[in-house]
Design a protein around this motif. Structure first.
Motif, PDB file in Angstrom:
ATOM      1  N   ILE A   1      10.369 119.408  53.633  1.00 13.19           N
ATOM      2  CA  ILE A   1      11.185 118.509  54.448  1.00 13.19           C
ATOM      3  C   ILE A   1      10.227 117.593  55.199  1.00 13.19           C
ATOM      4  O   ILE A   1       9.486 118.037  56.070  1.00 13.19           O
ATOM      5  N   LYS A   2      10.227 116.321  54.828  1.00 12.98           N
ATOM      6  CA  LYS A   2       9.278 115.352  55.368  1.00 12.98           C
ATOM      7  C   LYS A   2      10.015 114.302  56.203  1.00 12.98           C
ATOM      8  O   LYS A   2      11.179 114.004  55.935  1.00 12.98           O
ATOM      9  N   PRO A   3       9.344 113.715  57.193  1.00 16.25           N
ATOM     10  CA  PRO A   3      10.009 112.704  58.038  1.00 16.25           C
ATOM     11  C   PRO A   3      10.271 111.410  57.280  1.00 16.25           C
ATOM     12  O   PRO A   3       9.399 110.891  56.587  1.00 16.25           O
ATOM     13  N   TYR A   4      11.486 110.917  57.421  1.00 16.91           N
ATOM     14  CA  TYR A   4      11.915 109.660  56.810  1.00 16.91           C
ATOM     15  C   TYR A   4      12.503 108.787  57.910  1.00 16.91           C
ATOM     16  O   TYR A   4      13.306 109.257  58.726  1.00 16.91           O
ATOM     17  N   GLU A   5      12.109 107.534  57.936  1.00 15.48           N
ATOM     18  CA  GLU A   5      12.599 106.632  58.982  1.00 15.48           C
ATOM     19  C   GLU A   5      13.997 106.125  58.629  1.00 15.48           C
ATOM     20  O   GLU A   5      14.184 105.407  57.647  1.00 15.48           O
ATOM     21  N   LEU A   6      14.940 106.505  59.443  1.00 12.98           N
ATOM     22  CA  LEU A   6      16.326 106.065  59.292  1.00 12.98           C
ATOM     23  C   LEU A   6      16.612 105.015  60.357  1.00 12.98           C
ATOM     24  O   LEU A   6      16.417 105.267  61.554  1.00 12.98           O
ATOM     25  N   SER A   7      17.031 103.843  59.940  1.00  6.63           N
ATOM     26  CA  SER A   7      17.267 102.782  60.910  1.00  6.63           C
ATOM     27  C   SER A   7      18.521 101.999  60.535  1.00  6.63           C
ATOM     28  O   SER A   7      18.872 101.889  59.356  1.00  6.63           O
ATOM     29  N   VAL A   8      19.174 101.473  61.549  1.00  2.00           N
ATOM     30  CA  VAL A   8      20.344 100.617  61.350  1.00  2.00           C
ATOM     31  C   VAL A   8      20.231  99.420  62.292  1.00  2.00           C
ATOM     32  O   VAL A   8      19.689  99.526  63.396  1.00  2.00           O
ATOM     33  N   THR A   9      20.727  98.283  61.831  1.00  2.00           N
ATOM     34  CA  THR A   9      20.741  97.064  62.635  1.00  2.00           C
ATOM     35  C   THR A   9      22.124  96.440  62.549  1.00  2.00           C
ATOM     36  O   THR A   9      22.625  96.180  61.450  1.00  2.00           O
TER      37      THR A   9
ATOM     38  N   LEU B   1      15.350 116.869  62.303  1.00  2.00           N
ATOM     39  CA  LEU B   1      15.237 115.712  63.189  1.00  2.00           C
ATOM     40  C   LEU B   1      13.855 115.752  63.834  1.00  2.00           C
ATOM     41  O   LEU B   1      13.537 116.673  64.582  1.00  2.00           O
ATOM     42  N   PHE B   2      13.034 114.759  63.519  1.00  2.00           N
ATOM     43  CA  PHE B   2      11.680 114.700  64.038  1.00  2.00           C
ATOM     44  C   PHE B   2      11.661 113.812  65.282  1.00  2.00           C
ATOM     45  O   PHE B   2      11.487 112.604  65.213  1.00  2.00           O
ATOM     46  N   GLY B   3      11.884 114.413  66.425  1.00  3.09           N
ATOM     47  CA  GLY B   3      11.941 113.658  67.667  1.00  3.09           C
ATOM     48  C   GLY B   3      13.336 113.141  67.948  1.00  3.09           C
ATOM     49  O   GLY B   3      14.267 113.275  67.149  1.00  3.09           O
ATOM     50  N   ASP B   4      13.492 112.529  69.109  1.00  4.60           N
ATOM     51  CA  ASP B   4      14.788 112.000  69.529  1.00  4.60           C
ATOM     52  C   ASP B   4      15.113 110.704  68.806  1.00  4.60           C
ATOM     53  O   ASP B   4      14.215 109.938  68.440  1.00  4.60           O
ATOM     54  N   TYR B   5      16.402 110.457  68.579  1.00  2.66           N
ATOM     55  CA  TYR B   5      16.825 109.167  68.046  1.00  2.66           C
ATOM     56  C   TYR B   5      16.950 108.177  69.189  1.00  2.66           C
ATOM     57  O   TYR B   5      17.092 108.563  70.358  1.00  2.66           O
ATOM     58  N   SER B   6      16.865 106.913  68.880  1.00  2.00           N
ATOM     59  CA  SER B   6      16.951 105.892  69.932  1.00  2.00           C
ATOM     60  C   SER B   6      17.945 104.812  69.536  1.00  2.00           C
ATOM     61  O   SER B   6      18.060 104.472  68.346  1.00  2.00           O
TER      62      SER B   6
ATOM     63  N   GLY C   1      19.258 100.993  65.937  1.00  2.00           N
ATOM     64  CA  GLY C   1      19.247 102.455  65.971  1.00  2.00           C
ATOM     65  C   GLY C   1      18.136 102.983  65.096  1.00  2.00           C
ATOM     66  O   GLY C   1      17.927 102.499  63.976  1.00  2.00           O
ATOM     67  N   ASP C   2      17.402 103.976  65.586  1.00  2.00           N
ATOM     68  CA  ASP C   2      16.256 104.525  64.848  1.00  2.00           C
ATOM     69  C   ASP C   2      16.205 106.038  64.999  1.00  2.00           C
ATOM     70  O   ASP C   2      16.513 106.577  66.074  1.00  2.00           O
ATOM     71  N   ALA C   3      15.772 106.699  63.918  1.00  2.00           N
ATOM     72  CA  ALA C   3      15.558 108.144  63.960  1.00  2.00           C
ATOM     73  C   ALA C   3      14.631 108.534  62.813  1.00  2.00           C
ATOM     74  O   ALA C   3      14.597 107.858  61.776  1.00  2.00           O
ATOM     75  N   PHE C   4      13.863 109.596  63.009  1.00  3.73           N
ATOM     76  CA  PHE C   4      13.067 110.163  61.932  1.00  3.73           C
ATOM     77  C   PHE C   4      13.759 111.459  61.509  1.00  3.73           C
ATOM     78  O   PHE C   4      13.891 112.397  62.299  1.00  3.73           O
ATOM     79  N   VAL C   5      14.196 111.495  60.261  1.00  2.00           N
ATOM     80  CA  VAL C   5      14.927 112.645  59.745  1.00  2.00           C
ATOM     81  C   VAL C   5      14.316 113.104  58.426  1.00  2.00           C
ATOM     82  O   VAL C   5      13.578 112.364  57.765  1.00  2.00           O
ATOM     83  N   GLY C   6      14.607 114.315  58.053  1.00  2.00           N
ATOM     84  CA  GLY C   6      14.180 114.841  56.764  1.00  2.00           C
ATOM     85  C   GLY C   6      15.247 115.757  56.219  1.00  2.00           C
ATOM     86  O   GLY C   6      16.110 116.238  56.974  1.00  2.00           O
ATOM     87  N   GLY C   7      15.228 116.008  54.930  1.00  2.00           N
ATOM     88  CA  GLY C   7      16.248 116.881  54.368  1.00  2.00           C
ATOM     89  C   GLY C   7      15.873 117.435  53.013  1.00  2.00           C
ATOM     90  O   GLY C   7      15.071 116.841  52.286  1.00  2.00           O
ATOM     91  N   ASN C   8      16.450 118.582  52.695  1.00  2.00           N
ATOM     92  CA  ASN C   8      16.274 119.191  51.378  1.00  2.00           C
ATOM     93  C   ASN C   8      17.176 120.425  51.288  1.00  2.00           C
ATOM     94  O   ASN C   8      17.587 120.983  52.307  1.00  2.00           O
ATOM     95  N   LEU C   9      17.492 120.823  50.062  1.00  2.00           N
ATOM     96  CA  LEU C   9      18.139 122.113  49.847  1.00  2.00           C
ATOM     97  C   LEU C   9      17.122 123.209  50.146  1.00  2.00           C
ATOM     98  O   LEU C   9      15.949 123.088  49.765  1.00  2.00           O
ATOM     99  N   ILE C  10      17.544 124.257  50.821  1.00  2.00           N
ATOM    100  CA  ILE C  10      16.623 125.337  51.168  1.00  2.00           C
ATOM    101  C   ILE C  10      17.005 126.645  50.488  1.00  2.00           C
ATOM    102  O   ILE C  10      16.395 127.687  50.757  1.00  2.00           O
TER     103      ILE C  10
END
Length: 237
Positions: free
Chosen positions: A22-30, A193-198, A216-225
């Motif tokens: 599970i690696k950090p991915y930058e999720l952003s919206v404008t 969730l890698f840190g707080d979203y802003s 809006g910004d957040a660092f998230v990661g995901g995978n089946l475990i």
């Protein structure tokens, strides 16, 4: 297996383990809104901005949970492309034929779980189009509906499908697409969730147009475990 006294016993098969990364991915919206929205009361203004950004982030995250990001070099692994560090699929696959039919749910139901046990707490993730197709299945003689679909009275996007003695919970998820139906336990997928979203407002980006930019910004990661934690059923493939 019969064993002989005084001899070494047969070595049992050792379990094998895989690593789901599970690696950090930058999720952003404008998003952009007219600056006159600020004429609302401060509380209403903040709630409106915050709500718009959060809904946009959730929609993008829902798509990532299903499909992941770039399929060639994924950082966020979705249900349909989940792999371990050995590049082996973590999800199971099932061919559902050229179109939805009376065997569709049976195929998914029995494909989930181990060879010796049925999977527990599983749900269907599908589109509204495919839910409608399931609801339109009819018997050959009495032409009665084969499946009983009951929406949740508090949330019409969820409900249950009764197929004889089997009851399958479902959720409508547009990101799945009409060529797939997913079946598994949502707890088998982990979102990090890698840190707080802003969520912030920029007044300079579109100042000439008198628009505010909502960022809006957040660092998230995901995978089946869980190995084979979801079945990916393909229609027409």
């Amino acid at each position: 297996m019969e064993e002989t006294a005084g001899t070494a016993r047969t070595v049992s098969t050792d379990p094998t383990f895989g690593v789901a990364e599970i690696k950090p991915y930058e999720l952003s919206v404008t998003s952009y809104v007219d600056r006159n929205i600020a004429r609302l009361s401060p509380a209403s203004y903040y709630d409106k901005i915050y709500g718009m950004a959060m809904r946009a982030l959730r929609r993008k995250l829902a798509d990532l949970i299903v499909n992941g990001d770039d399929p060639s070099t994924p950082t966020f692994f979705g249900i349909t492309n989940a792999k371990n560090k050995a590049a082996t699929n973590i999800f199971a696959e099932a061919a559902l034929g050229s179109a939805i039919d009376v065997n569709t749910l049976d195929t998914l139901y029995f494909a989930y779980g181990s060879d010796e046990a049925m999977g527990a707490s599983a749900r269907l993730l599908l589109t509204k189009t495919n839910l409608k197709a399931l609801g339109q299945l009819r018997g050959t003689n009495e032409k009665r509906r084969l499946l009983e679909i009951t929406p949740d009275p508090t949330n019409p996007n969820s409900g249950t499908i009764r197929d004889g003695g089997v009851v399958l919970p479902y959720d409508l998820v547009k990101a799945v697409g009409d060529s797939k139906i997913l079946y598994g336990d949502p707890m088998n997928f982990e979102v990090g969730l890698f840190g707080d979203y802003s969520i912030r407002i920029d007044e300079s980006v579109k100042a000439v147009e008198r628009m505010y930019a909502i960022l809006g910004d957040a660092f998230v990661g995901g995978n089946l475990i869980v190995d084979k934690g979801f079945v990916v059923g393909t229609i027409g493939g």
